[in-house]
Design a protein around this motif. Structure first.
Motif, PDB file in Angstrom:
ATOM      1  N   ASP A 211      39.567   0.606 -14.946  1.00 27.98           N
ATOM      2  CA  ASP A 211      39.115  -0.423 -14.016  1.00 27.98           C
ATOM      3  C   ASP A 211      40.258  -0.791 -13.082  1.00 27.98           C
ATOM      4  OD1 ASP A 211      40.841  -2.073 -15.441  1.00 27.98           O
ATOM      5  OD2 ASP A 211      39.259  -3.111 -16.532  1.00 27.98           O
ATOM      6  N   ARG A 212      40.022  -1.757 -12.220  1.00 29.30           N
ATOM      7  CA  ARG A 212      41.039  -2.094 -11.214  1.00 29.30           C
ATOM      8  C   ARG A 212      42.281  -2.728 -11.826  1.00 29.30           C
ATOM      9  NH1 ARG A 212      37.889  -7.063  -8.201  1.00 29.30           N
ATOM     10  NH2 ARG A 212      37.975  -8.560  -9.902  1.00 29.30           N
ATOM     11  N   ASN A 213      42.172  -3.169 -13.078  1.00 29.24           N
ATOM     12  CA  ASN A 213      43.344  -3.710 -13.774  1.00 29.24           C
ATOM     13  C   ASN A 213      44.135  -2.634 -14.499  1.00 29.24           C
ATOM     14  OD1 ASN A 213      42.826  -6.501 -13.108  1.00 29.24           O
ATOM     15  ND2 ASN A 213      41.134  -6.424 -14.566  1.00 29.24           N
ATOM     16  N   GLY A 214      43.664  -1.392 -14.419  1.00 22.82           N
ATOM     17  CA  GLY A 214      44.365  -0.291 -15.068  1.00 22.82           C
ATOM     18  C   GLY A 214      43.984  -0.089 -16.510  1.00 22.82           C
ATOM     19  N   ARG A 215      43.052  -0.895 -17.015  1.00 21.00           N
ATOM     20  CA  ARG A 215      42.613  -0.715 -18.401  1.00 21.00           C
ATOM     21  C   ARG A 215      41.902   0.629 -18.556  1.00 21.00           C
ATOM     22  NH1 ARG A 215      40.224  -5.788 -21.717  1.00 21.00           N
ATOM     23  NH2 ARG A 215      42.214  -6.460 -22.554  1.00 21.00           N
ATOM     24  N   PHE A 216      42.166   1.290 -19.669  1.00 26.17           N
ATOM     25  CA  PHE A 216      41.605   2.614 -19.954  1.00 26.17           C
ATOM     26  C   PHE A 216      40.478   2.473 -20.964  1.00 26.17           C
ATOM     27  CE2 PHE A 216      41.617   6.601 -22.439  1.00 26.17           C
ATOM     28  CZ  PHE A 216      41.508   7.543 -21.419  1.00 26.17           C
ATOM     29  N   TYR A 217      39.325   3.040 -20.635  1.00 26.35           N
ATOM     30  CA  TYR A 217      38.152   2.943 -21.502  1.00 26.35           C
ATOM     31  C   TYR A 217      37.732   4.336 -21.965  1.00 26.35           C
ATOM     32  CZ  TYR A 217      37.704  -1.749 -19.507  1.00 26.35           C
ATOM     33  OH  TYR A 217      37.941  -3.055 -19.105  1.00 26.35           O
ATOM     34  N   SER A 218      37.230   4.393 -23.178  1.00 27.12           N
ATOM     35  CA  SER A 218      36.762   5.659 -23.732  1.00 27.12           C
ATOM     36  C   SER A 218      35.594   5.378 -24.671  1.00 27.12           C
ATOM     37  CB  SER A 218      37.888   6.351 -24.509  1.00 27.12           C
ATOM     38  OG  SER A 218      38.189   5.628 -25.698  1.00 27.12           O
ATOM     39  N   SER A 244      49.900  -8.412 -31.631  1.00 28.49           N
ATOM     40  CA  SER A 244      49.420  -9.774 -31.862  1.00 28.49           C
ATOM     41  C   SER A 244      49.774 -10.672 -30.676  1.00 28.49           C
ATOM     42  CB  SER A 244      50.040 -10.348 -33.136  1.00 28.49           C
ATOM     43  OG  SER A 244      49.709  -9.560 -34.255  1.00 28.49           O
ATOM     44  N   ASN A 245      48.923 -11.665 -30.425  1.00 24.26           N
ATOM     45  CA  ASN A 245      49.194 -12.669 -29.385  1.00 24.26           C
ATOM     46  C   ASN A 245      49.516 -12.028 -28.033  1.00 24.26           C
ATOM     47  OD1 ASN A 245      49.074 -14.460 -31.599  1.00 24.26           O
ATOM     48  ND2 ASN A 245      51.285 -14.310 -31.908  1.00 24.26           N
ATOM     49  N   THR A 246      48.717 -11.046 -27.637  1.00 23.84           N
ATOM     50  CA  THR A 246      49.042 -10.261 -26.445  1.00 23.84           C
ATOM     51  C   THR A 246      49.172 -11.117 -25.189  1.00 23.84           C
ATOM     52  OG1 THR A 246      47.863  -8.376 -27.368  1.00 23.84           O
ATOM     53  CG2 THR A 246      48.359  -8.304 -25.035  1.00 23.84           C
ATOM     54  N   GLN A 247      48.180 -11.954 -24.919  1.00 18.72           N
ATOM     55  CA  GLN A 247      48.231 -12.745 -23.688  1.00 18.72           C
ATOM     56  C   GLN A 247      49.402 -13.726 -23.664  1.00 18.72           C
ATOM     57  OE1 GLN A 247      44.245 -14.371 -23.006  1.00 18.72           O
ATOM     58  NE2 GLN A 247      43.814 -12.672 -21.635  1.00 18.72           N
ATOM     59  N   PRO A 248      49.640 -14.501 -24.733  1.00 21.75           N
ATOM     60  CA  PRO A 248      50.829 -15.363 -24.725  1.00 21.75           C
ATOM     61  C   PRO A 248      52.126 -14.556 -24.579  1.00 21.75           C
ATOM     62  CG  PRO A 248      49.311 -16.087 -26.418  1.00 21.75           C
ATOM     63  CD  PRO A 248      48.780 -14.772 -25.899  1.00 21.75           C
ATOM     64  N   LEU A 249      52.196 -13.394 -25.211  1.00 22.53           N
ATOM     65  CA  LEU A 249      53.389 -12.548 -25.112  1.00 22.53           C
ATOM     66  C   LEU A 249      53.644 -12.149 -23.662  1.00 22.53           C
ATOM     67  CD1 LEU A 249      55.538 -10.842 -26.809  1.00 22.53           C
ATOM     68  CD2 LEU A 249      53.936  -8.955 -26.509  1.00 22.53           C
ATOM     69  N   LEU A 250      52.600 -11.691 -22.975  1.00 25.96           N
ATOM     70  CA  LEU A 250      52.746 -11.213 -21.601  1.00 25.96           C
ATOM     71  C   LEU A 250      52.990 -12.362 -20.628  1.00 25.96           C
ATOM     72  CD1 LEU A 250      50.009  -8.431 -21.572  1.00 25.96           C
ATOM     73  CD2 LEU A 250      52.482  -8.148 -21.770  1.00 25.96           C
ATOM     74  N   LEU A 251      52.470 -13.554 -20.948  1.00 29.41           N
ATOM     75  CA  LEU A 251      52.771 -14.720 -20.110  1.00 29.41           C
ATOM     76  C   LEU A 251      54.275 -14.979 -20.077  1.00 29.41           C
ATOM     77  CD1 LEU A 251      50.065 -17.456 -20.837  1.00 29.41           C
ATOM     78  CD2 LEU A 251      50.552 -16.362 -18.646  1.00 29.41           C
ATOM     79  N   MET A 371      45.920  -8.516 -17.806  1.00 33.41           N
ATOM     80  CA  MET A 371      45.330  -7.229 -18.174  1.00 33.41           C
ATOM     81  C   MET A 371      46.089  -6.067 -17.539  1.00 33.41           C
ATOM     82  SD  MET A 371      41.191  -7.740 -18.429  1.00 33.41           S
ATOM     83  CE  MET A 371      40.944  -8.733 -16.966  1.00 33.41           C
ATOM     84  N   SER A 372      46.557  -6.260 -16.303  1.00 33.62           N
ATOM     85  CA  SER A 372      47.334  -5.213 -15.641  1.00 33.62           C
ATOM     86  C   SER A 372      48.665  -4.973 -16.351  1.00 33.62           C
ATOM     87  CB  SER A 372      47.583  -5.579 -14.171  1.00 33.62           C
ATOM     88  OG  SER A 372      46.391  -5.544 -13.438  1.00 33.62           O
ATOM     89  N   LEU A 373      49.317  -6.066 -16.757  1.00 34.13           N
ATOM     90  CA  LEU A 373      50.573  -5.923 -17.506  1.00 34.13           C
ATOM     91  C   LEU A 373      50.334  -5.225 -18.835  1.00 34.13           C
ATOM     92  CD1 LEU A 373      52.554  -9.265 -17.097  1.00 34.13           C
ATOM     93  CD2 LEU A 373      53.228  -7.002 -16.323  1.00 34.13           C
ATOM     94  N   GLU A 374      49.250  -5.594 -19.492  1.00 38.12           N
ATOM     95  CA  GLU A 374      48.891  -4.971 -20.763  1.00 38.12           C
ATOM     96  C   GLU A 374      48.679  -3.471 -20.584  1.00 38.12           C
ATOM     97  OE1 GLU A 374      44.675  -4.609 -22.454  1.00 38.12           O
ATOM     98  OE2 GLU A 374      45.405  -6.513 -23.259  1.00 38.12           O
TER      99      GLU A 374
END
Length: 438
Positions: A211-218, A244-251, A371-374
């Protein structure tokens, strides 16, 4: 861009041949539309009603989509909600219950005939040109799919492990689990997509896309966690470990003036200019609360640090509302969010300022940026570096967003490589949690 599938799926109680004969419609295009109700387009909610705009349908099957929609409605396969507003929202559709809750799916070839190489090249050039033009727009407004050459380069490591065709699902076990855990009753809007995911993996009919955020789907993205225990690669069980805690980590990682300036320059974020300058100056003062925040996140204790700010605030309540605060419009529509948002502002003002900044023009930039950072760190950067080591080139690697999968005998080694990578490259201790399938 996506790796196109050979087959589309439709409820097995739908009489495809009789329907196509009655309305004189091509079966592959009928199935292409029915498949959208099962394998929903990226961005669609897991609901029975889905939005299918004319641009998507025309791109999928051409102008004949109108005839197919009319016929499916007349045949009482789908229902149409004709309430729509140009430029704001499109008509929505749903499968009638008879088909939504079918017991099984059938498949049908989507592509037939000979490939027109010249036409394919012309279309590829047009897509690439539109993609370059799209990059001039702010990220939220971009719509053009990723050109094939870029898609295949960005995700080449992950694509490779699907192309080996050694990924297998124990279909009997998976279907048994679907029934034992009552997915049809508990998650009715997802049930058909779960059935499709099982069949797609069984058929080696992988649907790889981004998707536009770079997330890869399968195909494995749509599998519920309970069914991941049915996966194996080259005869060995697959095991997952997730961050764990992906969003807080990336923030915490976003609190960096260089990264924020890069995002702003590339129009991957559009924010209030005064707030941006104020936040950069704040970061330049090395705020002490940011160090405390990062430490708590990396130790897996962030949510625990808010326990007790209200009588009912246990870890689950804090986690659920923290996710809402990170992704919402900034409104306190429930008491729990108001309490936690205020506590976050008092305890970690830097993170609170960052969220306000990201949402200052459009609140979607908060979730979109994370999501893009992830996707960059977990789906592109790490797999690429991991594959450089000769010792790792025979170790399969699959991902579901912030979760990594490999064979059971290699999972300890993979975790050590993930931890070392993020420690050496980003100077962070990344908290991992082994997946448990129950």
């Amino acid at each position: 861009m996506a790796v196109k599938r050979k087959y589309g799926y439709y409820p097995d109680n739908f009489e495809l041949q009789s329907f196509c004969a009655k309305y004189k419609l091509p079966a592959n295009k009928v199935v292409s539309i029915l498949d959208l109700f099962i394998n929903k387009p990226i961005g669609q909610k897991d609901e029975q009603w889905i939005v299918l705009n004319s641009t998507l349908l025309r791109k999928l099957v051409g102008n004949i989509y109108k005839d197919i929609i009319v016929a499916l409605t007349d045949y009482k396969v789908i229902e149409v909600n004709r309430s729509y507003k140009v430029g704001e929202y499109s008509m929505s559709y749903k499968l009638l219950d008879k088909y939504q809750f079918a017991n099984e799916l059938s498949k049908y070839p989507l592509v037939g005939g000979h490939l027109n190489v010249s036409l394919a090249k012309t279309n590829s050039r047009k897509i690439f040109k539109r993609y370059l033009e799209d990059l001039k727009l702010s990220k939220i407004k971009r719509r053009t799919e990723l050109p094939e050459i870029i898609f295949n380069t960005k995700y080449r490591i992950l694509i490779h492990w699907f192309k080996t065709n050694k990924l297998v699902i124990d279909k009997d076990k998976a279907v048994k689990l679907l029934h034992e855990k009552n997915f049809k009753e508990n998650e009715p809007n997802k049930y058909l997509s779960y059935l499709a995911a099982i069949k797609m993996i069984e058929d080696k009919n992988y649907y790889l896309k981004s998707d536009r955020n770079g997330r890869f789907y399968s195909s494995i993205t749509n599998l519920p966690k309970a069914l991941r225990s049915c996966l194996s690669y080259d005869g060995e069980e697959l095991v997952g470990t997730d961050v764990s805690n992906t969003q807080p980590l990336l923030l915490g990682e976003l609190c960096d003036s260089v990264k924020l300036n890069q995002l702003k320059h590339s129009k991957n974020i559009i924010v209030n200019e005064l707030m941006f300058n104020k936040f950069i100056n704040h970061l330049n003062d090395y705020p002490s609360d940011l160090l405390e925040y990062k430490t708590l996140v990396q130790e897996g204790k962030l949510y625990e640090s808010f326990i007790g700010i209200a009588p009912n605030f246990d870890r689950d309540v804090v986690k659920a509302n923290m996710v809402k605060i990170i992704n919402d419009r900034g409104y306190n529509d429930i008491k729990e969010k108001k309490i936690l948002r205020e506590a976050l502002k008092q305890k970690f003002p830097t993170i609170s300022m960052l969220l306000d900044l990201l949402k200052s023009v459009d609140h979607h930039y908060s979730s979109s940026t994370l999501m893009s950072l992830e996707s960059w760190n977990f789906v592109q950067y790490f797999p690429e570096i991991f594959s450089y080591k000769e010792a790792n080139q025979n170790i399969p690697l699959f991902t579901i967003h912030d979760c990594f999968f490999t064979t059971k005998s290699k999972i300890d080694y993979l975790e050590s490589e993930i931890e070392a990578f993020f420690q050496n490259n980003l100077m962070i201790h990344i908290p991992l949690k082994r997946e448990v399938y129950d």
